[in-house]
Design an enzyme around this catalytic site. Structure first.
Site, PDB file in Angstrom:
ATOM      1  N   GLU A  84      -5.414  13.083  -8.806  1.00 22.79           N
ATOM      2  CA  GLU A  84      -4.387  13.660  -7.930  1.00 22.79           C
ATOM      3  C   GLU A  84      -4.389  15.193  -7.964  1.00 22.79           C
ATOM      4  OE1 GLU A  84      -0.523  12.004  -8.613  1.00 22.79           O
ATOM      5  OE2 GLU A  84      -1.268  10.001  -9.056  1.00 22.79           O
TER       6      GLU A  84
ATOM      7  N   ASN B 207      -3.057   5.496 -15.161  1.00 21.23           N
ATOM      8  CA  ASN B 207      -2.987   6.816 -14.516  1.00 21.23           C
ATOM      9  C   ASN B 207      -1.807   7.617 -15.045  1.00 21.23           C
ATOM     10  OD1 ASN B 207      -3.912   8.643 -12.429  1.00 21.23           O
ATOM     11  ND2 ASN B 207      -2.056   8.115 -11.282  1.00 21.23           N
TER      12      ASN B 207
ATOM     13  N   HIS C 290      -2.293  17.569 -11.714  1.00 24.86           N
ATOM     14  CA  HIS C 290      -1.350  18.398 -10.949  1.00 24.86           C
ATOM     15  C   HIS C 290      -1.124  19.664 -11.778  1.00 24.86           C
ATOM     16  CE1 HIS C 290      -0.272  15.422  -7.913  1.00 24.86           C
ATOM     17  NE2 HIS C 290      -0.022  14.535  -8.854  1.00 24.86           N
TER      18      HIS C 290
ATOM     19  N   GLU D 224       1.923   6.399 -15.095  1.00 22.45           N
ATOM     20  CA  GLU D 224       2.893   7.209 -15.851  1.00 22.45           C
ATOM     21  C   GLU D 224       3.747   6.383 -16.822  1.00 22.45           C
ATOM     22  OE1 GLU D 224       4.929   9.467 -12.788  1.00 22.45           O
ATOM     23  OE2 GLU D 224       3.034  10.126 -11.940  1.00 22.45           O
TER      24      GLU D 224
ATOM     25  N   ASP E  37      -4.100  18.997  -7.477  1.00 22.82           N
ATOM     26  CA  ASP E  37      -3.689  20.091  -6.615  1.00 22.82           C
ATOM     27  C   ASP E  37      -3.363  21.265  -7.538  1.00 22.82           C
ATOM     28  OD1 ASP E  37      -0.765  18.146  -5.601  1.00 22.82           O
ATOM     29  OD2 ASP E  37      -1.163  19.103  -7.544  1.00 22.82           O
TER      30      ASP E  37
HETATM   31  O1  G3I Z   1       8.922   7.449   4.361  1.00 24.06           O
HETATM   32  C1  G3I Z   1      10.227   7.239   3.801  1.00 24.06           C
HETATM   33  C2  G3I Z   1      11.282   7.287   4.908  1.00 24.06           C
HETATM   34  O2  G3I Z   1      11.046   6.225   5.834  1.00 24.06           O
HETATM   35  C3  G3I Z   1      12.657   7.133   4.258  1.00 24.06           C
HETATM   36  O3  G3I Z   1      13.654   7.275   5.249  1.00 24.06           O
HETATM   37  C4  G3I Z   1      12.849   8.219   3.172  1.00 24.06           C
HETATM   38  C5  G3I Z   1      14.153   8.046   2.443  1.00 24.06           C
HETATM   39  O4  G3I Z   1      14.083   6.872   1.668  1.00 24.06           O
HETATM   40  O5  G3I Z   1      11.799   8.098   2.198  1.00 24.06           O
HETATM   41  C6  G3I Z   1      10.519   8.306   2.772  1.00 24.06           C
HETATM   42  O6  G3I Z   1       9.577   8.151   1.729  1.00 24.06           O
HETATM   43  C7  G3I Z   1       9.319   9.324   0.991  1.00 24.06           C
HETATM   44  C8  G3I Z   1       7.808   9.311   0.705  1.00 24.06           C
HETATM   45  O7  G3I Z   1       7.433  10.368  -0.187  1.00 24.06           O
HETATM   46  C9  G3I Z   1       7.013   9.431   2.010  1.00 24.06           C
HETATM   47  O8  G3I Z   1       7.248  10.692   2.572  1.00 24.06           O
HETATM   48  C10 G3I Z   1      10.077   9.257  -0.346  1.00 24.06           C
HETATM   49  O9  G3I Z   1      11.464   9.447  -0.093  1.00 24.06           O
HETATM   50  C11 G3I Z   1       9.588  10.336  -1.284  1.00 24.06           C
HETATM   51  O10 G3I Z   1      10.176  10.143  -2.581  1.00 24.06           O
HETATM   52  C12 G3I Z   1       8.062  10.189  -1.464  1.00 24.06           C
HETATM   53  O11 G3I Z   1       7.615  11.224  -2.319  1.00 24.06           O
HETATM   54  C13 G3I Z   1       6.338  10.939  -2.924  1.00 24.06           C
HETATM   55  C14 G3I Z   1       6.506  10.884  -4.450  1.00 24.06           C
HETATM   56  O12 G3I Z   1       5.235  10.640  -5.062  1.00 24.06           O
HETATM   57  C15 G3I Z   1       7.429   9.753  -4.865  1.00 24.06           C
HETATM   58  O13 G3I Z   1       6.874   8.552  -4.440  1.00 24.06           O
HETATM   59  C16 G3I Z   1       5.348  12.044  -2.549  1.00 24.06           C
HETATM   60  O14 G3I Z   1       5.120  12.019  -1.144  1.00 24.06           O
HETATM   61  C17 G3I Z   1       4.039  11.807  -3.293  1.00 24.06           C
HETATM   62  O15 G3I Z   1       3.143  12.889  -3.057  1.00 24.06           O
HETATM   63  C18 G3I Z   1       4.291  11.703  -4.795  1.00 24.06           C
HETATM   64  O16 G3I Z   1       3.084  11.371  -5.410  1.00 24.06           O
HETATM   65  C19 G3I Z   1       3.162  11.182  -6.841  1.00 24.06           C
HETATM   66  C20 G3I Z   1       2.224  10.038  -7.213  1.00 24.06           C
HETATM   67  O17 G3I Z   1       2.579   8.872  -6.496  1.00 24.06           O
HETATM   68  C21 G3I Z   1       2.211   9.809  -8.707  1.00 24.06           C
HETATM   69  N1  G3I Z   1       1.855  11.050  -9.430  1.00 24.06           N
HETATM   70  C22 G3I Z   1       2.718  12.194  -9.083  1.00 24.06           C
HETATM   71  C23 G3I Z   1       2.698  12.450  -7.583  1.00 24.06           C
HETATM   72  C24 G3I Z   1       3.528  13.653  -7.218  1.00 24.06           C
HETATM   73  O18 G3I Z   1       4.874  13.417  -7.522  1.00 24.06           O
END
Ligand code: G3I
Length: 358
Positions: free
Chosen positions: A273, A207, A243, A166, A275
């Protein structure tokens, strides 16, 4: 006497047969009846395309059915989160590969490929980095060390990396990130060069979301990677995230034309990715699931029609573990298995496309 025994045996067989049929009808066909023979993975293998899914570490660790469906239906997995910067590199002088190694080991145990996601992004950066006020030279060294350490750790185990994710923003310009601000636009070329030096066999991808069809953002992505190719940067492909929702999926003709112009640059394409949100759709759930299935079918059909489209990856596979309800704060069902791991119309649509003759 003999006749009596035969009669009793017949009655026993009849009773057992009827009971079995009743059990199957009442409980539904057991999941395990989805044999590996007719799985997406086996059908995709016949079509010489990788079919993958993003994987979350907690259900992988805690849900046997998650592991069973993942290994049966997909030939590739992507780390949904655990290979992002802050998870792998929580402190400046400390890396933590524990969770990512669990994913990679699962892939190896199940003869699956791994897509690494992602080396350079503007999100999921640790505080020590974002608040470090580093100089350009210091940040170059930090980024080089991160890439060399991570790609080196997974050398030979990750077949494709989302090197930069991105980097083009919603204004169709280079996104104003810490990397751009402190290092300059050359951070992108350098990231790819370092990743290639760390693992010369890994396929290196740029990506992005929002540039799957044709338009200004798609052109900005195309122009970025064309420049990289012209400069001899070791880039092998473009990841189109896909997406989408029921109301905003790009026209398949535009996606096909976009994939084709990357082919002309000598680049592969991965759908990385996918969905399909249904929250903005209208009609009954059945109608929305049918519309969703058509979009999955159409996009896989486009990928199969282009020789340089080598992978078709979903962002998760069960509605039980989709990022969308958490992100949008609305219920949704964007993937191909429902919350109970039952296949949805979208799953059957993908199988139909894969079973079609070339
Ligand atoms: O696991 C930690 C937890 O231990 C911690 O306490 C908490 C607070 O910091 O964070 C948790 O991690 C979270 C993670 O998902 C795992 O659940 C993050 O807060 C949360 O921001 C993260 O969200 C992910 C998001 O990207 C940001 O990284 C989504 O699951 C994930 O599906 C999403 O995927 C992105 C791709 O990487 C890039 N393209 C877009 C796509 C959708 O946004």
């Amino acid at each position: 006497m003999l006749r009596l025994i035969k009669h009793r045996r017949f009655k026993t067989f009849l009773f057992l047969g009827v009971t079995t049929v009743l059990i199957v009808l009442l409980l539904g066909i057991p999941k395990s009846s989805h044999t590996a023979m007719t799985s997406l993975r086996s059908l995709a293998q016949n079509r010489e395309i990788v079919i993958g899914a993003a994987v979350a570490i907690n259900p992988l660790r805690n849900e046997p059915v998650y592991r069973e469906v993942l290994a049966r239906e997909f030939s590739s997995l992507t780390a949904e989160n655990v290979m992002k910067f802050r998870f792998l590199h929580p402190e400046r002088d400390r890396y933590d590969f524990t969770d990512a190694d669990t994913l990679v080991t699962f892939a190896e145990d199940n003869n699956m490929k791994v897509r690494g996601h992602t080396l350079v992004w503007h999100l999921e950066l640790p505080q020590w980095l974002t608040e470090g006020n580093f100089t350009r030279q210091q940040l170059l060294q930090i980024l080089r060390d991160h890439i060399y350490t991570v790609v080196g750790h997974y050398r030979g185990k990750v077949f494709a990396w989302d090197v930069v994710n991105e980097g083009i923003g919603d204004n169709n310009q280079l996104r104003d990130t810490i990397w751009l601000k402190v290092i300059g636009p050359e951070y992108i070329d350098l990231a790819f060069r370092w990743a290639h030096e760390a693992d010369p066999k890994a396929r290196l991808f740029y990506n992005n979301y929002g540039g799957e069809g044709l338009g200004e953002k798609s052109d900005a992505i195309y122009n970025l990677v064309r420049g990289m190719v012209e400069r001899g940067v070791p880039i092998h492909g473009v990841g189109l995230q896909m997406h989408v929702g029921l109301n905003n999926a790009p026209p398949t003709a535009d996606v096909a034309a976009n994939i084709q112009r990357f082919a002309a640059l000598g680049l592969d394409v991965h759908i990385t990715e996918m969905d399909v949100k249904i929250q903005d759709g209208t009609g009954t759930q059945a109608e929305r699931f049918a519309a969703q299935a058509k979009i999955y079918r159409d996009m896989l059909g486009v990928c199969l029609s282009k020789r340089n489209c080598k992978a078709f990856v979903l962002w998760g596979f069960t509605d039980k573990h989709s990022w969308i309800p958490w992100f949008t704060k609305k219920p949704d069902a964007a993937l191909i298995f429902d919350r109970f791991y039952r296949p949805k119309p979208a799953y059957n649509a993908l199988r139909e496309v894969l079973m079609q003759q070339r």
